[in-house]
Design an enzyme around this catalytic site. Structure first.
Site, mmCIF file in Angstrom:
data_model
loop_
_atom_site.group_PDB
_atom_site.id
_atom_site.type_symbol
_atom_site.label_atom_id
_atom_site.label_comp_id
_atom_site.label_asym_id
_atom_site.label_seq_id
_atom_site.Cartn_x
_atom_site.Cartn_y
_atom_site.Cartn_z
ATOM 1 N N LYS A 38 0.841 -1.102 -0.242
ATOM 2 C CA LYS A 38 -0.263 -0.020 0.017
ATOM 3 C C LYS A 38 0.856 0.987 0.259
ATOM 4 O O LYS A 38 1.882 1.062 0.253
ATOM 5 C CB LYS A 38 -0.379 0.221 1.050
ATOM 6 C CG LYS A 38 -0.310 0.006 2.965
ATOM 7 C CD LYS A 38 -0.842 -0.591 3.954
ATOM 8 C CE LYS A 38 -0.434 -0.236 5.434
ATOM 9 N NZ LYS A 38 -1.095 -0.844 6.359
ATOM 10 N N TYR A 264 12.461 31.674 4.249
ATOM 11 C CA TYR A 264 10.875 32.704 4.114
ATOM 12 C C TYR A 264 10.452 33.022 5.265
ATOM 13 O O TYR A 264 10.970 32.020 7.041
ATOM 14 C CB TYR A 264 9.274 31.688 4.055
ATOM 15 C CG TYR A 264 9.457 31.395 2.362
ATOM 16 C CD1 TYR A 264 8.954 32.639 1.703
ATOM 17 C CD2 TYR A 264 9.098 30.036 1.955
ATOM 18 C CE1 TYR A 264 9.223 32.761 0.478
ATOM 19 C CE2 TYR A 264 8.892 29.746 1.103
ATOM 20 C CZ TYR A 264 8.892 30.866 -0.463
ATOM 21 O OH TYR A 264 8.254 31.336 -1.598
HETATM 22 C C1 LIG Z 1 -0.578 -1.891 7.414
HETATM 23 C C2 LIG Z 1 -1.045 -3.590 7.316
HETATM 24 C C3 LIG Z 1 -0.028 -4.164 7.731
HETATM 25 C C4 LIG Z 1 1.468 -3.793 6.938
HETATM 26 O O1 LIG Z 1 2.126 -4.151 9.233
HETATM 27 P P1 LIG Z 1 3.667 -3.104 9.318
HETATM 28 O O2 LIG Z 1 3.941 -2.920 10.624
HETATM 29 O O3 LIG Z 1 4.300 -2.755 7.653
HETATM 30 O O4 LIG Z 1 3.921 -4.680 8.540
HETATM 31 C C5 LIG Z 1 -0.555 -5.746 7.653
HETATM 32 N N1 LIG Z 1 -1.691 -5.269 7.899
HETATM 33 C C6 LIG Z 1 -2.587 -4.698 8.015
HETATM 34 C C7 LIG Z 1 -3.914 -4.632 8.241
HETATM 35 C C8 LIG Z 1 -2.432 -3.042 7.865
HETATM 36 O O5 LIG Z 1 -2.955 -2.267 7.981
#
Ligand SMILES: *Cc1c(COP(=O)(O)O)cnc(C)c1O
Length: 368
Positions: A38, A264
């Site tokens: 993601k 700035y």
């Molecule tokens: C983002 C996510 C993961 C991955 O978690 P990490 O700590 O990056 O390994 C796993 N399960 C769900 C439901 C998530 O939203």
């Protein structure tokens, strides 16, 4: 790699392979591996990362939103993909692109069944998310009767897996709470299996869960941050390799007198004769304004150069008074030795946030 001549995010595939193999080595041979890609594979490049992981025979992918899954399908990714946070407005697209929803409440389940039936689906795989204590998304244990009766009333969908998510798997002080979540998940799975009459896969662990709760790997694990090189502890960070290096270049150097101001709102005032370097990366690229005013730094020729004044949209200015450097020299924002988690700490945040904030306008370059 040759020295950066503009701002680039270098992605190291051999580090990705290393991390995948390291995490796999923590699993039983038949435990499946889901790679969480993601948010552009945690700010790197979801297509390139997913393609590489396919060559390593990853079992599953997960994204947060439907459009992220569509982008992977458009790029030719054929491995199954779970969409963790689905919305009914996307259900038609989701089915058309063979993406598998994580279903988290009764309304979403009803809507998905409607869409699946309209599109004449048979046994379309869905994943049922249970809330065991994170209180973010998911059904409760006492929703099982409702879920099972809805599933028994249709042949359009099938519960391929049950999942939950740990709230504090990286935190040794929360061992009791994590064990409580694991036990709740086991109880839910038992009850669900008894009522539905078949056994969906179970998955609970994220990266820190994989490392800290080997007894809770179940049928599959879901790893994100570990693949990208961070283990949420000094001990595990040593076993992993950051895959992304963010590099830039000095565009211009200024020699300024005492009491001149920089940037700035004239936020920085020089204390004497000083040298500043301007770097082409700013808050629009993911360097939050929080890093300004000497909270954050970059590395130039092996030395820390602190960000002075306010972070601009497209630039930062850093203090190079005591650094031997010139225009055109490479600048490291983070890499495998000056790691993103340490930079993130300087602003009170975590590796996940600095990585995922890296803007899409920064060019990605790949190191085999
Ligand atoms: C983002 C996510 C993961 C991955 O978690 P990490 O700590 O990056 O390994 C796993 N399960 C769900 C439901 C998530 O939203």
């Amino acid at each position: 790699m040759s020295k950066a001549q503009e701002t680039v995010l270098e992605i190291d595939f051999s580090a990705l392979t290393h991390n995948f193999n390291y995490l796999k080595s923590k699993l039983q041979p038949d435990t499946k591996f889901l790679a969480v890609v993601k948010a552009f594979a945690y700010g790197s490049d979801s297509v390139a990362v997913a393609k590489h992981l396919e060559t390593l025979n990853v079992d599953y992918f997960a994204v947060a939103y439907t459009n992220e899954g569509v982008a992977l399908r458009d790029a030719g990714i054929t491995t199954p993909i779970i969409v963790l946070h689905t919305q009914p407005v996307n259900f038609k697209t989701l089915i058309e692109r063979c993406l598998e929803p994580s279903i988290y409440n009764a309304n979403v389940l009803t809507e998905f069944i409607k869409t699946a039936e309209t599109l004449s689906q048979k046994n379309y795989p869905i994943h049922i998310k249970f809330n065991t204590g994170l209180n973010r998304l998911g059904f409760k244990e006492n929703d099982i009767d409702t879920i099972v009766s809805k599933l028994k009333n249709t042949n359009s969908i099938i519960a391929k897996s049950l999942l939950s998510h740990l709230a504090a798997s990286e935190d040794a002080n929360e061992l009791d709470f994590s064990n409580l979540q694991i036990n709740r998940f086991r109880a839910i799975a038992e009850k669900f299996k008894d009522q539905i009459g078949y056994k969906p896969w179970l998955h609970l662990c994220n990266t820190s869960g994989i490392l800290n709760y080997p007894e809770a790997h179940f049928d599959m694990v879901r790893s994100g941050i570990g693949l990208y090189g961070f283990g949420n502890s000094d001990k595990e960070d040593k076993n992993l390799k950051p895959i992304a290096s963010l590099k830039s270049v000095i565009s211009q150097i200024h020699n300024i007198e005492k009491d001149e101001t920089v940037g700035y709102n004239r936020a920085y005032i020089s204390k004497g004769f000083e040298r500043t370097a301007t770097i082409p990366i700013g808050h629009a690229d993911g360097i939050s304004r929080i890093y300004g005013n000497e909270k954050g730094y970059v590395i130039i020729n092996g030395k820390k150069a602190y960000i002075i004044g306010n972070v601009c949209m497209d630039m930062i200015m850093v203090n190079v008074t005591n650094i031997d450097c010139k225009e055109g020299d490479e600048v490291v924002i983070f890499d495998s030795t000056n790691v993103a988690s340490t930079i993130a700490e300087s602003a009170g945040t975590i590796s996940y946030e600095i990585l995922t904030a890296i803007s899409q306008r920064i060019k990605r370059v790949f190191k085999p």
